[in-house]
Write a protein that holds these residues in place. Structure first.
Motif, PDB file in Angstrom:
ATOM      1  N   LEU A  93       4.372   4.770 -11.234  1.00 44.91           N
ATOM      2  CA  LEU A  93       3.141   4.080 -10.846  1.00 44.91           C
ATOM      3  C   LEU A  93       2.358   4.852  -9.780  1.00 44.91           C
ATOM      4  O   LEU A  93       1.759   4.269  -8.888  1.00 44.91           O
ATOM      5  N   MET A  94       2.352   6.178  -9.927  1.00 52.74           N
ATOM      6  CA  MET A  94       1.603   7.008  -8.997  1.00 52.74           C
ATOM      7  C   MET A  94       0.788   8.036  -9.774  1.00 52.74           C
ATOM      8  O   MET A  94       1.340   8.976 -10.335  1.00 52.74           O
ATOM      9  N   PRO A  95      -0.533   7.849  -9.878  1.00 56.08           N
ATOM     10  CA  PRO A  95      -1.372   8.825 -10.579  1.00 56.08           C
ATOM     11  C   PRO A  95      -1.442  10.138  -9.816  1.00 56.08           C
ATOM     12  O   PRO A  95      -1.510  10.145  -8.582  1.00 56.08           O
ATOM     13  N   ILE A 148       0.834  -1.198   0.000  1.00 53.48           N
ATOM     14  CA  ILE A 148       0.000   0.000   0.000  1.00 53.48           C
ATOM     15  C   ILE A 148       0.866   1.245   0.000  1.00 53.48           C
ATOM     16  O   ILE A 148       1.985   1.246   0.527  1.00 53.48           O
ATOM     17  N   ARG A 149       0.343   2.295  -0.621  1.00 50.02           N
ATOM     18  CA  ARG A 149       1.016   3.591  -0.656  1.00 50.02           C
ATOM     19  C   ARG A 149       0.092   4.652  -0.067  1.00 50.02           C
ATOM     20  O   ARG A 149      -1.089   4.690  -0.391  1.00 50.02           O
ATOM     21  N   ILE A 150       0.679   5.500   0.761  1.00 51.50           N
ATOM     22  CA  ILE A 150      -0.036   6.650   1.292  1.00 51.50           C
ATOM     23  C   ILE A 150       0.668   7.907   0.803  1.00 51.50           C
ATOM     24  O   ILE A 150       1.894   8.008   0.896  1.00 51.50           O
ATOM     25  N   LEU A 204      15.997  -4.412   2.516  1.00 54.89           N
ATOM     26  CA  LEU A 204      16.105  -4.924   1.148  1.00 54.89           C
ATOM     27  C   LEU A 204      14.743  -5.177   0.522  1.00 54.89           C
ATOM     28  O   LEU A 204      14.645  -5.363  -0.695  1.00 54.89           O
ATOM     29  N   PHE A 205      13.700  -5.169   1.352  1.00 52.04           N
ATOM     30  CA  PHE A 205      12.400  -5.652   0.898  1.00 52.04           C
ATOM     31  C   PHE A 205      11.485  -4.482   0.566  1.00 52.04           C
ATOM     32  O   PHE A 205      10.828  -3.917   1.440  1.00 52.04           O
ATOM     33  N   THR A 206      11.486  -4.110  -0.698  1.00 48.89           N
ATOM     34  CA  THR A 206      10.715  -2.978  -1.194  1.00 48.89           C
ATOM     35  C   THR A 206       9.833  -3.421  -2.353  1.00 48.89           C
ATOM     36  O   THR A 206       9.910  -4.571  -2.818  1.00 48.89           O
ATOM     37  N   ASP A 221       6.364   5.094  -1.307  1.00 51.33           N
ATOM     38  CA  ASP A 221       6.553   3.650  -1.370  1.00 51.33           C
ATOM     39  C   ASP A 221       5.983   2.959  -0.132  1.00 51.33           C
ATOM     40  O   ASP A 221       5.960   3.531   0.969  1.00 51.33           O
ATOM     41  N   GLY A 222       5.553   1.710  -0.316  1.00 48.79           N
ATOM     42  CA  GLY A 222       4.901   0.981   0.755  1.00 48.79           C
ATOM     43  C   GLY A 222       5.743   0.792   1.999  1.00 48.79           C
ATOM     44  O   GLY A 222       5.204   0.613   3.099  1.00 48.79           O
ATOM     45  N   ARG A 223       7.080   0.820   1.859  1.00 50.75           N
ATOM     46  CA  ARG A 223       7.923   0.601   3.040  1.00 50.75           C
ATOM     47  C   ARG A 223       7.844   1.751   4.033  1.00 50.75           C
ATOM     48  O   ARG A 223       8.309   1.624   5.179  1.00 50.75           O
ATOM     49  N   TYR A 224       7.259   2.875   3.618  1.00 49.31           N
ATOM     50  CA  TYR A 224       7.152   4.040   4.498  1.00 49.31           C
ATOM     51  C   TYR A 224       5.836   4.074   5.285  1.00 49.31           C
ATOM     52  O   TYR A 224       5.584   5.032   6.012  1.00 49.31           O
TER      53      TYR A 224
END
Length: 729
Positions: free
Chosen positions: A624-626, A169-171, A506-508, A175-178
């Motif tokens: 990949l971010m509208p 998920i992205r907020i 490492l996992f992004t 990136d999702g890792r954040y």
């Protein structure tokens, strides 16, 4: 004679004037006896209407003598009626106590800010997804919470694999890792587990989802740069509660879920058990799956112990196991042969044991201890390559909440140990990594006045992380401030900001797309740092007795410095390094809610995101971010009877990693649910206009033996239809 008639009429008029009464009404919340403003008071069978002021008072003029019925209405409260005989003796206001409705809109209690205040009195901006909406989204996808988040303003679910459906998920474009994912305050879904986390959280036992957007590391430490999503479980009540759901879709998915809970004076329990089966699904007939063949199950029992009125002990253990295999449909059905060999397989096992101890040291003071042990194992396999790893996470947090007259104080400390170990790899290439964190934090929530509330916080984290290549220790000071100001009954505003950090991983999303193949261990990579904040304005009003209107306008900004970027060396190996070029995300969200007679509800949300990474060549927009997303939902509901919903979502154009720009697209959905006592049936048509990526270009390229895959920016499976039955006791 005429004089006599005139005199008689005059006397009747005077009598009529003196038969009118002026009465004062004082309306309070029955639970805490606080005055309520904006409450509507009607005199039955008349056109007389009044509203309470900021002190909860309303004066109603010219009320006739005799028996009168007052009707008291306020959004989020049960309607109250009061019979009065006029005139009444004395000059004191008539006091009326009204109770909050079970599904009250204002008195939503949030726990993610640690104060357990109502949402309207919390300076930190918290968005909530409540039980009613969770149940609606669970009808669409009972297996996991991805649909709940996908259809929320400002949040995007990013699919990272064309064949196995992994997602993050992205907020606010980051990136999702954040984003920190929590279940009841426990961070069990980060790092190695992140690519499958939202696919392994079932919605059936949830009572609420709380979302804090913007830097939240002061509250929850590393990994909360973009925000926090906290999934809150239901807790047992004396009345037994049993929920059963059975679902079947046209794309080959079968779901079965059971949730039960109950308590008495000394002990209680809850039990969640779910099982999901998905057949391999190939909608565009290119011999590659859009939905993988998968099986998974979850069992999560909890024991609640109440030794006395002050103490609550909760012991829980959640176990999830799953297997997903996507790729060439011939391989999945019959095994590999000379012409068909590609597959992507994920096997996972997750076990999380938790212990919560709450002890009330006063009426509103609370000592809380939380500890968990999390084990996550994942095996990833594609032809001629396999990646096996195990992640251990130990988390302990102790905090004390002290409630004073006009403020709440929280003091706490936590310890976090996180260890990843790769199996079946030479020591020099193993991606093993360990991090240890010790943190102290304090927070003050101050009611400066009834209109102005201020929340300040400070965290200090000492972090040591290392592998065979290097060992680094960093110290982070993380201040945070939030303020709430109510201008009047209709207008309010929140503003807040703070610092954040993220330890290296490492996992992004990017490394997930190539299954971590040819990825080198971390070497001299430092933690990322951030600062940012949000500001919003909220307007709420009623029109007559039938309409409730709420509009929220929020602005956000986040900047990440020392960000980590993925690079490739001359040998074709991937590695991470830090860059001095910043990542910036800014934009705004607009949310509007219109409710008519509590039956018709219209929701509209628009998100504009301008997210850029200065290190990207040529075009700096984050891939990949509208920039624009719009979500619309119209719902009709008669409680415990029928629900009908129509939804529409617009997604703007996006840049791919190859610098091509995608098309924009719309998707639409429809749902219906009808209750028959304890049973209900539901149907759902998701994306019934069949928006999918393969309508624009083939997602899979090359041969069956050595395929390549495009970036995923649209639906891959297209339209889906599902239906099922639910049972509630």
């Amino acid at each position: 004679m005429q004089k006599l008639i005139v005199l008689l009429c005059t006397m009747l008029c005077v009598t009529g004037v003196y038969a009118q009464n002026n009465i004062s009404i004082l309306v309070k919340n029955k639970e805490n006896l606080t005055p309520l403003s904006g409450v509507t008071i009607l005199i039955k069978n008349t056109k007389i209407i009044a509203k309470t002021n900021e002190k909860g008072l309303a004066v109603i003029n010219n009320v006739p003598n005799g028996n009168q019925t007052l009707i008291v209405r306020n959004v989020g409260f049960e309607e109250q009626t009061l019979n009065l005989t006029l005139p009444i003796e004395g000059n004191q206001p008539v006091e009326i106590l009204i109770e909050e409705a079970e599904e009250g809109l204002d008195e939503v209690i949030v726990s993610s800010t640690r104060t357990s205040r109502s949402i309207k009195n919390t300076p930190t901006r918290v968005e909530t997804i409540e039980l009613e909406e969770i149940e609606e989204k669970a009808n669409m996808r009972p297996s996991n919470v991805s649909m709940i988040l996908h259809e929320s303003t400002g949040i995007a679910v990013q699919q990272t694999s064309a064949t196995s459906g992994n997602a993050s998920i992205r907020i606010q474009g980051l990136d999702g890792r954040y984003t920190q994912l929590l279940k009841d305050g426990y961070a069990s879904f980060g790092n190695f587990a992140s690519g499958l986390s939202i696919l392994e959280i079932p919605p059936l036992d949830l009572s609420q989802v709380e979302i804090i957007k913007g830097p939240s590391s002061t509250l929850y430490g590393a990994g909360a740069i973009a925000g926090v999503v906290n999934f809150i479980s239901r807790t047992p009540k004396e009345k037994a509660d049993l929920n059963l759901i059975i679902n079947q879709s046209d794309v080959g998915q079968t779901n079965l879920g059971i949730f039960s809970m109950q308590r008495n004076a000394k002990i209680g329990y809850s039990l969640l058990a779910t099982g999901n089966l998905q057949k391999a699904y190939d909608v565009d007939q290119d011999d590659f799956t859009e939905l993988p063949k998968s099986t998974d199950f979850t069992i999560h029992p909890k024991l609640f112990v109440y030794p006395n009125e002050k103490t609550t002990i909760i012991i829980g253990n959640a176990f999830t196991k799953g297997k997903r295999i996507g790729g060439d449909t011939f391989v999945i059905k019959n095994g590999a042969d000379a012409n068909h060999q590609y597959f992507e397989q994920n096997k996972t096992a997750r076990n999380t044991s938790t212990l919560d101890v709450d002890y009330k040291t006063g009426e509103q003071d609370l000592l809380k201890l939380k500890t968990s042990f999390n084990y996550f194992k994942r095996d990833v396999a594609i032809p001629s390559y396999q990646f096996n790893g195990t992640n251990y996470n130990v988390y302990t947090d102790a905090s004390y909440l002290k409630t004073l007259k006009n403020q709440s104080l929280i003091f706490g400390a936590n310890l976090v140990f996180d260890k990843f170990t790769e199996q079946n790899q030479t020591p020099s290439l193993a991606k093993n990594f360990i991090s240890k964190t010790g943190g102290l934090y304090a927070q003050q929530t101050l009611d400066i006045s009834e209109k102005f509330k201020l929340e300040t916080g400070l965290r200090g984290d000492l972090v040591n992380y290392y592998n065979a290549n290097y060992n680094k220790t960093e110290f982070f000071i993380l201040p945070r401030i939030s303020a709430l100001y109510r201008f009047n009954d209709h207008w309010s505003s929140r503003i807040g900001g703070g610092l954040g950090y993220k330890t290296p991983t490492l996992f992004t999303e990017e490394t997930e797309t190539f299954q971590y193949q040819n990825l080198l261990p971390l070497n001299n990579v430092k933690a990322e740092r951030s600062y940012g904040g949000t500001a919003d304005v909220n307007y709420k009003t009623t029109i007559g007795d039938d309409w409730l209107i709420s509009i929220n306008q929020m602005f956000f900004y986040t900047q990440i410095t020392n960000s980590t970027i993925l690079l490739q060396n001359g040998l074709g190996n991937f590695y991470f390094d830090n860059t001095t070029k910043a990542v910036k995300s800014r934009g705004f969200e607009t949310n509007a809610k219109f409710i008519f007679k509590e039956d018709f509800k219209l929701f509209a949300g628009y998100t504009y995101t301008d997210a850029k990474a200065a290190y990207l060549p040529v075009i700096q927009d984050i891939r990949l971010m509208p920039k624009s997303k719009l979500n619309l939902a119209l719902l009709y509901e008669k409680h415990d009877d029928i629900k009908l919903g129509l939804e529409g979502y617009f997604t703007d154009r996006q840049y791919l990693y190859n610098l091509f720009q995608t098309n924009s697209y719309w998707e639409f959905g429809f749902m219906a649910e009808k209750a028959f006592g304890k049973f209900s049936i539901f149907i759902n048509a998701e994306n019934f206009t069949d928006a999918r990526q393969s309508r624009y270009k083939n997602v899979v390229n090359g041969s069956h033996l050595n395929p390549t895959f495009d970036d995923i920016w649209n639906h891959t499976e297209g339209r889906t239809f599902n239906g099922g039955v639910k049972f509630k006791l």
